[in-house]
Enzyme design. Structure first.
Site, PDB file in Angstrom:
ATOM      1  N   LYS A 157       1.559  -1.904 -14.030  1.00 14.36           N
ATOM      2  CA  LYS A 157       0.709  -3.016 -13.588  1.00 14.36           C
ATOM      3  C   LYS A 157       1.302  -4.359 -14.020  1.00 14.36           C
ATOM      4  CE  LYS A 157      -2.394  -0.621 -11.428  1.00 14.36           C
ATOM      5  NZ  LYS A 157      -2.512  -0.728  -9.952  1.00 14.36           N
ATOM      6  N   ASP A 167       0.720   8.080   2.847  1.00 15.63           N
ATOM      7  CA  ASP A 167       1.173   8.153   1.464  1.00 15.63           C
ATOM      8  C   ASP A 167       1.922   6.856   1.189  1.00 15.63           C
ATOM      9  OD1 ASP A 167       2.559   8.568  -0.920  1.00 15.63           O
ATOM     10  OD2 ASP A 167       3.159  10.620  -0.425  1.00 15.63           O
ATOM     11  N   TYR A 209       1.426   3.242 -17.608  1.00 17.31           N
ATOM     12  CA  TYR A 209       0.506   2.733 -16.586  1.00 17.31           C
ATOM     13  C   TYR A 209       0.425   1.218 -16.703  1.00 17.31           C
ATOM     14  CZ  TYR A 209      -3.772   1.359 -14.257  1.00 17.31           C
ATOM     15  OH  TYR A 209      -4.675   0.710 -13.457  1.00 17.31           O
TER      16      TYR A 209
END
Length: 251
Positions: A158, A60, A154
């Site tokens: 990034k 993970d 999101y």
């Protein structure tokens, strides 16, 4: 001789999509790859294509203990690690920002940003100690610099990767460690529906090419090919670059 002959790589999120493609191509180019994913079935499927050079390790990316175990595994199995590909990523489904839950926000930044932070910290020390340089490739997005409504957080995650890529390149350049990111356009992977908010069909894909000069969405191989080049000695003087693989979308 392959373009990555004798190299050892870690690829995260390697049980599907970009990560699976990158792992298989790296192996085809001569690299040994630790295929890392939280999804054991997916990771083992990737490995099955070339078990001589690919090895699965369940992890993970949001857990520092898992990163320590990953580095222990790659060094024990292969003795070194030349390349780190921080590919693992996650997104909530495209929707109004006010509908994004706190849990979705946290998971987005945990996987997309914290995962890169932990990965780089875990990997870089052994690379510096070997004094032979190395390569970090982060998978970012065109959304880092060309965000659109519906994926605000999101895209922000990034954007953090985009910025960190340049900072890491500056910090570790004196150690001959190159750090670059690949910034793909939406592609035909399992995240297509999450990114677009619609079902992945040929008709729906066509709706997203109107602002792409080359007239199509991305394919996994577009990103894979870019990663092979950036990881290879052909890119030995390229660092701090966020390479848009987008058919001209960001122009």
């Amino acid at each position: 001789m392959g373009r990555l002959e004798g190299k050892v790589a870690i690829v995260t999120g390697a049980g599907s999509g970009f990560g699976a493609g990158i792992s298989r191509r790296f192996a085809a180019e001569g690299a040994k790859v630790l295929v890392c994913d939280i999804n054991q079935a997916g990771g083992e499927a990737t490995v099955s294509s070339n078990p001589d050079l690919l090895s699965f390790h369940k992890m993970d990316v949001t857990k520092s203990a898992d990163w320590k175990a990953t580095m222990d595994a790659v060094l024990q199995k292969f003795g070194r690690c030349d390349i780190l590909v921080n590919n693992a990523g996650w997104s909530y489904t495209n929707k109004p920002t006010t509908d994004v839950t706190e849990e979705e926000f946290e998971r987005t930044f945990d996987v997309n940003v914290k995962g890169v932070y932990l990965g780089c910290n875990a990997w870089v020390q052994q690379a510096m100690e070997r004094k032979e340089g190395g390569v970090i490739i982060n998978i970012a997005s065109v959304g880092a610099t060309r965000p659109r409504a519906g994926l605000v957080w999101y895209n922000a995650s990034k954007g953090a990767v985009w910025n960190a890529t340049k900072g890491l390149a500056l910090e570790y350049g004196p150690h001959q460690i190159r750090v670059n990111s690949i910034c793909p356009l939406v592609t035909g992977t399992g995240l297509f529906s999450a990114f677009t908010g619609v079902e992945d069909t040929p008709e729906n894909r066509q709706k997203f090419v109107g602002n792409v000069p080359m007239g199509r969405i991305g394919e996994v191989d577009d990103v894979v090919n870019a990663c092979v080049f950036i990881a290879s000695s052909e890119a030995s003087f390229i660092t701090g670059v966020n390479l848009e693989v987008d058919g001209g979308r960001c122009i």
